[in-house]
Design a protein around this motif. Structure first.
Motif, short mmCIF file in Angstrom:
data_model
loop_
_atom_site.label_atom_id
_atom_site.label_comp_id
_atom_site.label_asym_id
_atom_site.label_seq_id
_atom_site.Cartn_x
_atom_site.Cartn_y
_atom_site.Cartn_z
N HIS A 59 0.83 -1.21 0.00
CA HIS A 59 0.00 0.00 0.00
C HIS A 59 0.86 1.25 0.00
CE1 HIS A 59 -3.52 -2.43 0.76
NE2 HIS A 59 -2.98 -2.93 1.87
N TRP A 60 0.31 2.30 -0.60
CA TRP A 60 0.86 3.64 -0.50
C TRP A 60 -0.27 4.61 -0.76
CZ3 TRP A 60 2.34 0.32 -4.45
CH2 TRP A 60 2.13 0.72 -5.77
N VAL A 61 -0.01 5.90 -0.68
CA VAL A 61 -1.07 6.90 -0.78
C VAL A 61 -0.71 7.96 -1.82
CG1 VAL A 61 -0.16 8.29 1.15
CG2 VAL A 61 -2.59 8.41 0.58
N GLN A 62 -1.75 8.37 -2.57
CA GLN A 62 -1.59 9.39 -3.61
C GLN A 62 -2.78 10.35 -3.56
OE1 GLN A 62 -1.97 7.98 -7.65
NE2 GLN A 62 -0.79 9.69 -8.44
N GLU A 77 5.90 2.92 -1.56
CA GLU A 77 5.26 1.67 -1.17
C GLU A 77 5.81 1.18 0.17
OE1 GLU A 77 4.45 -2.84 -2.88
OE2 GLU A 77 5.55 -1.40 -4.11
N ASP A 78 4.89 0.78 1.04
CA ASP A 78 5.21 0.17 2.33
C ASP A 78 5.98 1.09 3.28
OD1 ASP A 78 3.98 -2.17 1.41
OD2 ASP A 78 5.87 -2.98 0.66
N GLU A 79 5.89 2.40 3.07
CA GLU A 79 6.56 3.35 3.97
C GLU A 79 5.55 4.30 4.58
OE1 GLU A 79 9.95 5.41 2.38
OE2 GLU A 79 10.79 3.57 1.52
N GLU A 80 5.77 4.65 5.86
CA GLU A 80 4.95 5.67 6.49
C GLU A 80 5.11 6.98 5.74
OE1 GLU A 80 5.40 6.33 10.67
OE2 GLU A 80 4.88 4.26 11.16
N PHE A 81 4.04 7.75 5.73
CA PHE A 81 4.05 9.05 5.05
C PHE A 81 3.28 10.03 5.92
CE2 PHE A 81 1.87 12.08 2.18
CZ PHE A 81 2.97 12.69 1.63
N THR A 82 3.90 11.17 6.21
CA THR A 82 3.24 12.19 7.03
C THR A 82 2.96 13.43 6.18
OG1 THR A 82 4.28 11.36 9.04
CG2 THR A 82 3.41 13.60 9.12
N LEU A 83 1.73 13.88 6.26
CA LEU A 83 1.25 15.04 5.52
C LEU A 83 0.87 16.12 6.51
CD1 LEU A 83 0.14 16.25 2.80
CD2 LEU A 83 -2.02 15.12 3.36
N THR A 84 1.37 17.34 6.29
CA THR A 84 0.98 18.48 7.11
C THR A 84 -0.17 19.19 6.40
OG1 THR A 84 3.22 18.72 7.98
CG2 THR A 84 1.76 20.61 8.22
N LEU A 85 -1.22 19.43 7.14
CA LEU A 85 -2.44 20.03 6.58
C LEU A 85 -2.39 21.54 6.77
CD1 LEU A 85 -4.79 17.36 8.15
CD2 LEU A 85 -3.93 17.42 5.79
N ASN A 86 -1.89 22.24 5.76
CA ASN A 86 -1.69 23.69 5.87
C ASN A 86 -2.81 24.52 5.27
OD1 ASN A 86 0.79 23.62 7.24
ND2 ASN A 86 1.84 23.15 5.32
N GLU A 88 -7.13 24.88 4.31
CA GLU A 88 -8.51 24.47 4.56
C GLU A 88 -9.09 23.82 3.29
OE1 GLU A 88 -11.78 26.82 6.91
OE2 GLU A 88 -11.47 27.77 4.95
N GLY A 89 -9.89 22.78 3.47
CA GLY A 89 -10.56 22.14 2.35
C GLY A 89 -10.58 20.64 2.47
N LEU A 90 -10.91 19.99 1.35
CA LEU A 90 -11.00 18.53 1.30
C LEU A 90 -9.79 17.95 0.58
CD1 LEU A 90 -14.76 18.16 0.35
CD2 LEU A 90 -13.72 17.97 2.61
N TYR A 91 -9.25 16.89 1.16
CA TYR A 91 -8.12 16.16 0.61
C TYR A 91 -8.65 14.75 0.28
CZ TYR A 91 -5.14 19.73 2.88
OH TYR A 91 -4.54 20.91 3.28
N VAL A 92 -8.76 14.44 -1.01
CA VAL A 92 -9.23 13.12 -1.45
C VAL A 92 -7.99 12.35 -1.90
CG1 VAL A 92 -10.69 11.84 -3.07
CG2 VAL A 92 -11.45 14.07 -2.17
N TYR A 93 -7.86 11.11 -1.45
CA TYR A 93 -6.66 10.32 -1.75
C TYR A 93 -7.01 8.87 -2.01
CZ TYR A 93 -7.28 9.24 3.17
OH TYR A 93 -7.82 8.85 4.36
N ILE A 94 -6.08 8.14 -2.62
CA ILE A 94 -6.27 6.73 -2.96
C ILE A 94 -5.01 5.94 -2.67
CG2 ILE A 94 -7.91 7.25 -4.83
CD1 ILE A 94 -5.52 6.60 -6.79
#
Length: 144
Positions: A59-62, A77-86, A88-94
């Motif tokens: 798994h991974w995220v896009q 793939e197969d790695e932790e991923f950290t996203l900073t939410l800077n 306002e709004g919607l973040y759609v990912y797969i």
């Protein structure tokens, strides 16, 4: 001048001290079925972070839809991923390899200022899903 700079630094430090770190697991099976992010819908605040954890391999995220001014993201793939939410709004990912299984999710940060664009992407993803149809639409229904 020193007092002003010190005060500004304290305000910035105080704001970041209140930011939350949320965890989203990437799972083969979860409470919402197979090939799922858990939670699939997350409400967060500006300044919070989200760490995507690949609990199972493959798994991974896009990003698929983002607030204006936010850079697209793609983890490894197969790695932790950290996203900073800077913003306002919607973040759609797969999860790219499991897109057809509707392995997708939504993060709402503050107000849903890009709801129309996010809804268009949700509709596209739902239309192409071969399994777990309706799951992403259910997450979108939670947006306020």
């Amino acid at each position: 001048m020193k007092k002003i700079l010190l005060s500004a630094a304290l305000i910035v430090c105080s704001a970041s001290a209140f930011a939350a770190n949320h965890e989203v697991k990437m799972l083969n099976n979860g409470k919402d079925g197979s090939m799922v992010f858990e939670p699939g819908y997350l409400k967060a605040e500006i300044g919070d972070t989200v760490t995507f954890k690949p609990t199972h391999k493959g798994h991974w995220v896009q990003s698929r839809a983002l607030p204006e001014g936010v850079d697209k993201f793609l983890s490894k793939e197969d790695e932790e991923f950290t996203l900073t939410l800077n913003k306002e709004g919607l973040y759609v990912y797969i999860c790219p390899p499991h897109r057809m299984m509707n392995m997708s999710g939504i993060i709402q940060v503050g107000n849903a200022v890009n709801k129309e664009a996010a809804q268009k992407e949700v509709d596209k993803l739902e239309k192409r899903a071969t399994e777990n149809k309706g799951r992403l639409a259910e997450y979108m229904e939670q947006v306020q």
